[in-house]
Design a protein around this motif. Structure first.
Motif, PDB file in Angstrom:
ATOM      1  N   VAL A 124       4.345  -5.895 -15.946  1.00 37.27           N
ATOM      2  CA  VAL A 124       5.375  -4.868 -16.184  1.00 37.27           C
ATOM      3  C   VAL A 124       6.282  -4.648 -14.966  1.00 37.27           C
ATOM      4  O   VAL A 124       7.310  -3.998 -15.068  1.00 37.27           O
ATOM      5  N   ARG A 125       5.862  -5.226 -13.804  1.00 37.87           N
ATOM      6  CA  ARG A 125       6.686  -4.996 -12.609  1.00 37.87           C
ATOM      7  C   ARG A 125       8.066  -5.626 -12.781  1.00 37.87           C
ATOM      8  O   ARG A 125       8.193  -6.766 -13.225  1.00 37.87           O
ATOM      9  N   GLY A 126       9.080  -4.879 -12.475  1.00 42.67           N
ATOM     10  CA  GLY A 126      10.442  -5.378 -12.640  1.00 42.67           C
ATOM     11  C   GLY A 126      11.006  -5.105 -14.024  1.00 42.67           C
ATOM     12  O   GLY A 126      12.172  -5.345 -14.279  1.00 42.67           O
ATOM     13  N   LEU A 127      10.164  -4.601 -14.931  1.00 41.11           N
ATOM     14  CA  LEU A 127      10.648  -4.328 -16.292  1.00 41.11           C
ATOM     15  C   LEU A 127      10.989  -2.853 -16.488  1.00 41.11           C
ATOM     16  O   LEU A 127      11.506  -2.469 -17.519  1.00 41.11           O
ATOM     17  N   GLY A 128      10.666  -2.030 -15.493  1.00 40.57           N
ATOM     18  CA  GLY A 128      11.005  -0.614 -15.579  1.00 40.57           C
ATOM     19  C   GLY A 128       9.850   0.340 -15.313  1.00 40.57           C
ATOM     20  O   GLY A 128      10.003   1.273 -14.534  1.00 40.57           O
ATOM     21  N   PRO A 129       8.661   0.130 -15.934  1.00 42.89           N
ATOM     22  CA  PRO A 129       7.553   1.059 -15.692  1.00 42.89           C
ATOM     23  C   PRO A 129       7.092   1.041 -14.222  1.00 42.89           C
ATOM     24  O   PRO A 129       7.308   0.059 -13.514  1.00 42.89           O
ATOM     25  N   GLY A 130       6.459   2.128 -13.805  1.00 43.55           N
ATOM     26  CA  GLY A 130       5.862   2.201 -12.471  1.00 43.55           C
ATOM     27  C   GLY A 130       4.374   1.896 -12.567  1.00 43.55           C
ATOM     28  O   GLY A 130       3.751   2.183 -13.596  1.00 43.55           O
ATOM     29  N   VAL A 131       3.804   1.307 -11.522  1.00 45.09           N
ATOM     30  CA  VAL A 131       2.396   0.899 -11.547  1.00 45.09           C
ATOM     31  C   VAL A 131       1.691   1.231 -10.242  1.00 45.09           C
ATOM     32  O   VAL A 131       2.204   0.913  -9.168  1.00 45.09           O
ATOM     33  N   ALA A 132       0.504   1.831 -10.346  1.00 45.40           N
ATOM     34  CA  ALA A 132      -0.412   1.908  -9.201  1.00 45.40           C
ATOM     35  C   ALA A 132      -1.739   1.357  -9.695  1.00 45.40           C
ATOM     36  O   ALA A 132      -2.269   1.835 -10.705  1.00 45.40           O
ATOM     37  N   GLU A 133      -2.260   0.325  -9.036  1.00 44.99           N
ATOM     38  CA  GLU A 133      -3.509  -0.302  -9.483  1.00 44.99           C
ATOM     39  C   GLU A 133      -4.402  -0.534  -8.285  1.00 44.99           C
ATOM     40  O   GLU A 133      -3.920  -0.927  -7.220  1.00 44.99           O
ATOM     41  N   ILE A 134      -5.678  -0.354  -8.502  1.00 41.67           N
ATOM     42  CA  ILE A 134      -6.607  -0.504  -7.386  1.00 41.67           C
ATOM     43  C   ILE A 134      -7.898  -1.137  -7.910  1.00 41.67           C
ATOM     44  O   ILE A 134      -8.435  -0.706  -8.931  1.00 41.67           O
ATOM     45  N   GLU A 135      -8.372  -2.184  -7.225  1.00 38.12           N
ATOM     46  CA  GLU A 135      -9.608  -2.868  -7.641  1.00 38.12           C
ATOM     47  C   GLU A 135     -10.644  -2.699  -6.538  1.00 38.12           C
ATOM     48  O   GLU A 135     -10.329  -2.913  -5.359  1.00 38.12           O
ATOM     49  N   PHE A 136     -11.844  -2.307  -6.920  1.00 36.73           N
ATOM     50  CA  PHE A 136     -12.867  -2.072  -5.894  1.00 36.73           C
ATOM     51  C   PHE A 136     -14.270  -2.130  -6.491  1.00 36.73           C
ATOM     52  O   PHE A 136     -14.441  -2.097  -7.716  1.00 36.73           O
ATOM     53  N   THR A 137     -15.238  -2.187  -5.591  1.00 34.31           N
ATOM     54  CA  THR A 137     -16.633  -2.145  -5.999  1.00 34.31           C
ATOM     55  C   THR A 137     -17.010  -0.676  -6.165  1.00 34.31           C
ATOM     56  O   THR A 137     -16.908   0.087  -5.201  1.00 34.31           O
ATOM     57  N   GLU A 138     -17.418  -0.303  -7.387  1.00 35.21           N
ATOM     58  CA  GLU A 138     -17.722   1.112  -7.620  1.00 35.21           C
ATOM     59  C   GLU A 138     -18.938   1.524  -6.795  1.00 35.21           C
ATOM     60  O   GLU A 138     -19.975   0.870  -6.838  1.00 35.21           O
ATOM     61  N   ARG A 139     -18.787   2.618  -6.036  1.00 36.35           N
ATOM     62  CA  ARG A 139     -19.891   3.089  -5.198  1.00 36.35           C
ATOM     63  C   ARG A 139     -20.928   3.851  -6.037  1.00 36.35           C
ATOM     64  O   ARG A 139     -20.706   4.105  -7.213  1.00 36.35           O
ATOM     65  N   ARG A 140     -22.043   4.240  -5.389  1.00 37.25           N
ATOM     66  CA  ARG A 140     -23.114   4.974  -6.090  1.00 37.25           C
ATOM     67  C   ARG A 140     -22.519   6.203  -6.777  1.00 37.25           C
ATOM     68  O   ARG A 140     -22.905   6.591  -7.863  1.00 37.25           O
TER      69      ARG A 140
END
Ligand code: F6R
Ligand code: MG
Ligand code: MG
Length: 370
Positions: A106-122
């Motif tokens: 979707v980047r460049g198509l208009g919508p805004g994005v915040a994304e984060i990938e991580f190892t879920e903690r306890r």
């Protein structure tokens, strides 16, 4: 187990009474689309919010950032919502969907994005911020306070896990380049950049190497799309969102929220052309009425449980923020009295995507040399 990704993808697809509010019909439609995606096991969980006139899709999954499937799901949801908005003759229906076809992201198509990938903690507390009537750089001030200012975040002094500071990934959104900088060592240089919030924006924050948390997994992310840069001319707002992880070696939820106790000035109010204070509000007040504003921010708190979202807690729904709101309204009053004068109105150079240049063109032949 694959890492968890939290994606917050947003667009203004139409609103009711001008640019005030996303109506319930549109929220319900988006919830229906995302529910199907849970049932087909594409995503783990979701919540749909509105920040003023912006439709906000919060999605958890294990597909990583920039996943074609997840972005496609968000895009299709926005397209369906925009079609419904057109049917209902909502205001600005389809406004942020700038292209006709989806091409993998979707980047460049208009919508805004915040994304984060991580190892879920306890135990994984999350705070999601959604702003309306402002710009991505509106997060520079609070994110800096949260991760670099010991007068805001006591943990930087007290918690050994935070004592060595954080790494800031800063984007130059005009020149399309980025730089990684270390705090506290480079604090003054960081501020030299991010104080100029219309150009340099904090994109991500990382823990330092050798600490409690993996240094390659971000702990905060901000959307940095600039709609007018995408469209080539002013077509709407680039109202930003941010996702922050909290606690246990990271700033506490209360330290994160403390950064919003000062209603700092941002641009983007009324016609994207005015400066005003950020008003932290409960979800129910996320509708921009006074002079289409003032710019405002909601905060949703969650615990993650294997990707499932426990929450939200409406974090600014607290009398403790009443003083900030009063202060913000005093500032609103003060700024509004300036009418069309700077610094309430944005500086001349930043009005280039408005009708102001047309006034200059019209008067071109009437200007005399002095
Ligand atoms: C939109 C916004 C509004 C509009 C204003 C004029 O999010 O911030 O302040 O810019 O209401 O809108 P139009 O030009 O659509 O009448
Ligand atoms: Mg709108
Ligand atoms: Mg908006």
């Amino acid at each position: 187990m694959a890492k968890i990704t939290v994606s917050l993808i947003k667009a203004d697809v139409g609103s009711v009474a001008g640019h005030s509010l996303v109506p319930q019909e549109i929220i319900s439609l988006a919830e229906g689309c995302l529910k199907e995606a849970v049932e087909s096991k594409l995503i783990i969980d979701f919540r749909v919010f509105n920040a003023g006139d912006d439709l906000e899709l919060l999605i958890t999954h294990r597909k990583g950032v920039d996943s074609e499937e997840i972005h496609g799901l968000a895009w299709n949801t926005f397209v369906k919502a925009a079609n419904k908005a057109k049917e209902m003759k909502l205001y600005g229906a389809g406004q942020d969907l700038l292209k006709d076809a989806f091409s993998g992201n979707v980047r460049g198509l208009g919508p805004g994005v915040a994304e984060i990938e991580f190892t879920e903690r306890r135990s994984e507390p999350l705070v999601v911020f959604m702003m309306d009537k402002t710009e991505p750089g509106a997060f520079n001030f609070p994110i800096f306070k949260i991760f670099a200012d010991p007068f805001n975040t006591a943990g930087l002094v007290i918690d050994p896990a935070m004592h060595s500071g954080f790494i800031f990934e800063i984007w130059d959104i005009k020149e399309h380049r980025r730089v990684f900088m270390a705090s506290p060592e480079e604090m003054y240089d960081i501020l030299a950049l991010i104080g100029s919030k219309g150009r340099f924006v904090i994109k991500r924050v990382y823990p330092k190497k050798g600490g409690k948390l993996p240094a390659d997994e971000p702990v905060a992310v901000v959307s940095t799309e600039k709609l007018y840069e995408v469209a080539g001319e002013y077509v709407g707002k680039d109202d930003p969102v941010a996702i922050l992880r909290a606690q246990a070696g990271l700033p506490a939820v209360g330290e994160i929220l403390e950064a919003f106790s000062f209603p700092h000035l941002v641009s983007g109010w009324m016609r994207g052309s005015h400066n005003g204070p950020v008003l932290p509000v409960p979800f129910r007040y996320s509708k921009c009425t006074r002079f289409d504003g003032p710019p405002r921010c909601i905060a949703a708190g969650f615990q993650l449980c294997d990707g499932k979202l426990i929450g939200p807690v409406d974090l600014f729904d607290d009398p403790a923020f009443e003083y900030t709101r009063m202060k913000a309204m005093e500032i609103t009053e003060y700024m509004r009295r300036h009418g069309p004068f700077e610094p309430h109105r944005l500086p001349h150079e930043e009005m280039e995507y408005t009708t102001l240049p047309k006034v200059l063109v019209k008067l071109k032949d009437r200007f005399e040399k002095i």
